[in-house]
Each structure stands twice: as C-alpha cells, then as structure tokens.
Motif scaffolding. Structure first.
Motif, short mmCIF file in Angstrom:
data_model
loop_
_atom_site.label_atom_id
_atom_site.label_comp_id
_atom_site.label_asym_id
_atom_site.label_seq_id
_atom_site.Cartn_x
_atom_site.Cartn_y
_atom_site.Cartn_z
N MET A 80 0.84 -1.20 0.00
CA MET A 80 0.00 0.00 0.00
C MET A 80 0.87 1.25 0.00
O MET A 80 2.02 1.22 0.45
N LEU A 81 0.34 2.34 -0.51
CA LEU A 81 1.06 3.60 -0.52
C LEU A 81 1.13 4.16 0.89
O LEU A 81 0.15 4.13 1.64
N ASP A 82 2.29 4.72 1.24
CA ASP A 82 2.41 5.32 2.56
C ASP A 82 1.98 6.79 2.49
O ASP A 82 1.68 7.32 1.41
N ASP A 83 1.96 7.45 3.65
CA ASP A 83 1.48 8.84 3.70
C ASP A 83 2.33 9.76 2.83
O ASP A 83 1.80 10.69 2.20
N GLY A 84 3.63 9.52 2.79
CA GLY A 84 4.51 10.35 1.97
C GLY A 84 4.21 10.20 0.49
O GLY A 84 4.24 11.19 -0.26
N GLN A 85 3.94 8.98 0.06
CA GLN A 85 3.61 8.77 -1.35
C GLN A 85 2.28 9.42 -1.71
O GLN A 85 2.13 9.98 -2.80
N ILE A 86 1.32 9.35 -0.82
CA ILE A 86 0.02 9.97 -1.09
C ILE A 86 0.16 11.48 -1.16
O ILE A 86 -0.41 12.14 -2.05
N GLU A 87 0.93 12.06 -0.27
CA GLU A 87 1.13 13.51 -0.31
C GLU A 87 1.89 13.91 -1.57
O GLU A 87 1.60 14.95 -2.18
N ALA A 88 2.85 13.08 -2.00
CA ALA A 88 3.56 13.37 -3.25
C ALA A 88 2.61 13.32 -4.43
O ALA A 88 2.71 14.13 -5.36
N PHE A 89 1.69 12.36 -4.42
CA PHE A 89 0.69 12.28 -5.49
C PHE A 89 -0.13 13.56 -5.53
O PHE A 89 -0.37 14.13 -6.61
N ILE A 90 -0.57 14.04 -4.38
CA ILE A 90 -1.38 15.26 -4.34
C ILE A 90 -0.58 16.47 -4.80
O ILE A 90 -1.07 17.31 -5.55
N THR A 91 0.68 16.55 -4.40
CA THR A 91 1.51 17.72 -4.69
C THR A 91 2.11 17.68 -6.09
O THR A 91 2.11 18.69 -6.80
N GLU A 92 2.61 16.52 -6.50
CA GLU A 92 3.33 16.41 -7.76
C GLU A 92 2.47 15.88 -8.90
O GLU A 92 2.78 16.08 -10.07
N GLY A 93 1.41 15.13 -8.55
CA GLY A 93 0.50 14.65 -9.57
C GLY A 93 0.69 13.21 -10.00
O GLY A 93 -0.03 12.72 -10.86
N PHE A 94 1.64 12.51 -9.38
CA PHE A 94 1.87 11.11 -9.77
C PHE A 94 2.62 10.40 -8.65
O PHE A 94 3.24 11.03 -7.78
N VAL A 95 2.54 9.09 -8.67
CA VAL A 95 3.36 8.26 -7.79
C VAL A 95 3.78 7.04 -8.60
O VAL A 95 3.00 6.49 -9.38
N LYS A 96 5.01 6.62 -8.41
CA LYS A 96 5.55 5.45 -9.10
C LYS A 96 5.49 4.25 -8.17
O LYS A 96 6.05 4.29 -7.07
N VAL A 97 4.82 3.19 -8.60
CA VAL A 97 4.77 1.94 -7.85
C VAL A 97 5.78 0.99 -8.48
O VAL A 97 5.56 0.48 -9.58
N GLU A 98 6.89 0.80 -7.81
CA GLU A 98 7.94 -0.05 -8.37
C GLU A 98 7.56 -1.53 -8.25
O GLU A 98 7.05 -1.97 -7.23
N GLN A 99 7.79 -2.25 -9.35
CA GLN A 99 7.49 -3.68 -9.43
C GLN A 99 6.06 -3.97 -8.97
O GLN A 99 5.81 -4.86 -8.17
N ALA A 100 5.15 -3.19 -9.53
CA ALA A 100 3.72 -3.38 -9.24
C ALA A 100 3.23 -4.71 -9.76
O ALA A 100 2.26 -5.27 -9.23
N PHE A 101 3.87 -5.24 -10.79
CA PHE A 101 3.58 -6.60 -11.28
C PHE A 101 4.90 -7.25 -11.67
O PHE A 101 5.89 -6.55 -11.94
N PRO A 102 4.98 -8.57 -11.68
CA PRO A 102 6.26 -9.26 -11.86
C PRO A 102 6.86 -9.05 -13.25
O PRO A 102 6.14 -8.93 -14.26
N ARG A 103 8.19 -9.03 -13.28
CA ARG A 103 8.89 -8.90 -14.56
C ARG A 103 8.51 -10.03 -15.51
O ARG A 103 8.40 -9.82 -16.73
N ALA A 104 8.27 -11.23 -14.99
CA ALA A 104 7.90 -12.35 -15.86
C ALA A 104 6.59 -12.06 -16.58
O ALA A 104 6.41 -12.47 -17.74
N VAL A 105 5.67 -11.36 -15.92
CA VAL A 105 4.41 -10.98 -16.56
C VAL A 105 4.68 -9.94 -17.65
O VAL A 105 4.11 -10.01 -18.75
N ALA A 106 5.57 -9.00 -17.37
CA ALA A 106 5.95 -8.01 -18.39
C ALA A 106 6.58 -8.69 -19.60
O ALA A 106 6.29 -8.34 -20.76
N ASP A 107 7.46 -9.67 -19.35
CA ASP A 107 8.11 -10.39 -20.45
C ASP A 107 7.08 -11.11 -21.32
O ASP A 107 7.17 -11.09 -22.56
N ALA A 108 6.10 -11.76 -20.68
CA ALA A 108 5.07 -12.49 -21.43
C ALA A 108 4.21 -11.51 -22.23
O ALA A 108 3.85 -11.78 -23.39
#
Length: 256
Positions: free
Chosen positions: A1-29
C-alpha cells in the motif's frame, strides 16, 4: 500500500511510481504478445521501420494479471476510493516506440480527455471537466525497461494543480482541449521522465499534463497507458470531508 509520503507526493506532484507493481515475468510475457501483434521481428531491426506502432486494448492473461495486481488494487482504493472505480480485465493502448530516425509527430503536451461531446465518435471533441467525469487516474504500465533515452513519457510536475482553475468556468459540460490554455499555463513547471523497470507503474492524476518524446536509445519501448475509469465523478463538497487524494488535489488547485 502507498504510505502517507507517497500519497502527499501524489497530491503535490500529480503522480506516484509503484515499483514492481507486477512481476517482470508478466511483463516479459506481455511483451512477447505485443511483438507478435506489431508485425515486427525483435531480432531483425530491418523490420523496425515506424517510430511508433499502436496496439489497442488487450485482455490476454499477462495484461489482466498486471492490472489486477494486489499492489495496484490497493493503490486504486487509496487514491480514488474503494468502490468508486471500475475494475479492469484488460489494458491498452500500447504505443510501442522504436529507435528509428523518423519523427512520430505525436509529442505535444496534453491531458487525457474523459467523456464524449455531442458526437461520441469524434474523439477530437471529447471533453474533461472539473470533476474528472469518467476518469480516476491515468496509468502508465512499463512492459520494458525504460531509460532516459528510451522515449519515456514526459511529465510536468504539479501541472494537475493548475488545471482546476482553468476548468471551473466550463461547469459540468466541461471543455475540449482547444478551449483552455493548459499548455501555456504549465510551461514554467519542472519536467521529469517516467523511467523505470519492466513491471513499474506510474499512477497519475487525471489532470496531469504529459507528452511523448522521440526515441533516442537502442531498445524498443513497450508501455500501456490506460485510464482507470470511475463509477461517478469526483465530489468536491463532501459533507463528511472524506475526500480522496484525487479530490484533494483538485480542491488544492482551486484554492490556488
């Protein structure tokens, strides 16, 4: 889950990056499916003749797995609100960008419109309004590693906070992209590039100003850019004050 800092960054900057939100093997397929759909050969650069090939919505198993990943479902609930967004079983479109010395001509700054005007078939007249009718987030799914030279999406940081004041005069009917000066109003803002590894996902506010760019690297870039659709528009005057981060950003933009 996103922490408070990530949520505030989303509100302030307009985006948040979720690293490895899905497995690389899924991306490869998923990438293997997209190579086949593109009609190009990953081992034969002579087949790479166009700067961009667009593949439409895909519901193949890797794409359904990616969009339903637990990390993303939790983040959607946090940013848009549990029960307020429409689950997806597919994603798209995929602008596949190739390292060829030809300009694609599609690299202008823009936001994504979210609902039709009088003619639903005329996408040039689709609209956006203050309540972001129809769209909760812009999603950028990386299906390949994307470095600084690999045509990463450009983002104007904080641009989403400039849009509410521009959209407010248009009311519920909203505006098409020719009717308000979003590009000029955000031209002074810092710019970042949506780089990352295969499996990373950028969750972007629907009002975020962004743009494509020319591929200057050596490897083909695979990305999907679907919307997260909503069950109802944002509410900006909640009696209980329980605003979602997407709504909080819109309210902050209105407050200047």
């Amino acid at each position: 889950m996103l922490d408070d800092g990530q949520i505030e960054a989303f509100i302030t900057e307009g985006f948040v990056k979720v690293e490895q939100a899905f497995p690389r093997a899924v991306a490869d397929a998923g990438r293997a499916i997209l190579w086949d759909a593109s009609g190009c050969d990953p081992e034969d650069r002579a087949t790479w003749t166009q700067p961009v090939i667009r593949i439409g919505e895909r519901g193949d198993e890797p794409f359904a797995r990616a969009v339903r990943s637990p990390a993303l479902v939790a983040a959607f609930d946090q940013l848009v609100g549990a029960g307020r967004w429409l689950p997806r079983n597919s994603i798209g479109t995929f602008p596949i960008r190739f390292p060829v010395d030809v300009a694609a001509g599609d690299d202008g700054w823009h936001i994504d419109v979210s609902f039709p005007g009088d003619d639903p078939t005329d996408y040039l007249n689709w609209r956006v309004n203050l309540h972001s009718k129809g769209r909760g987030l812009l999603l950028l799914f990386l299906f390949s590693d994307v470095g600084a030279d690999d045509a990463p999406t450009r983002i104007r940081v904080g641009s989403h906070l400039r849009l509410p004041a521009l959209l407010a005069p248009f009311g519920e009917s909203g505006a098409d992209l020719t009717q308000f000066p979003y590009e000029q109003a955000t031209a002074d803002l810092p710019e970042i590039a949506a780089t990352g590894r295969a499996g990373d996902v950028y969750l972007c506010h629907p009002f975020l100003v962004h743009a494509a760019q020319r591929h200057r690297g050596t490897d083909v870039r695979f990305m999907a850019q679907p919307p997260l659709l909503t069950r109802s528009p944002c509410e900006l005057d909640r009696p209980d004050g329980a605003y979602t981060p997407v709504e909080r950003a819109i309210r902050r933009g209105l407050d200047g």
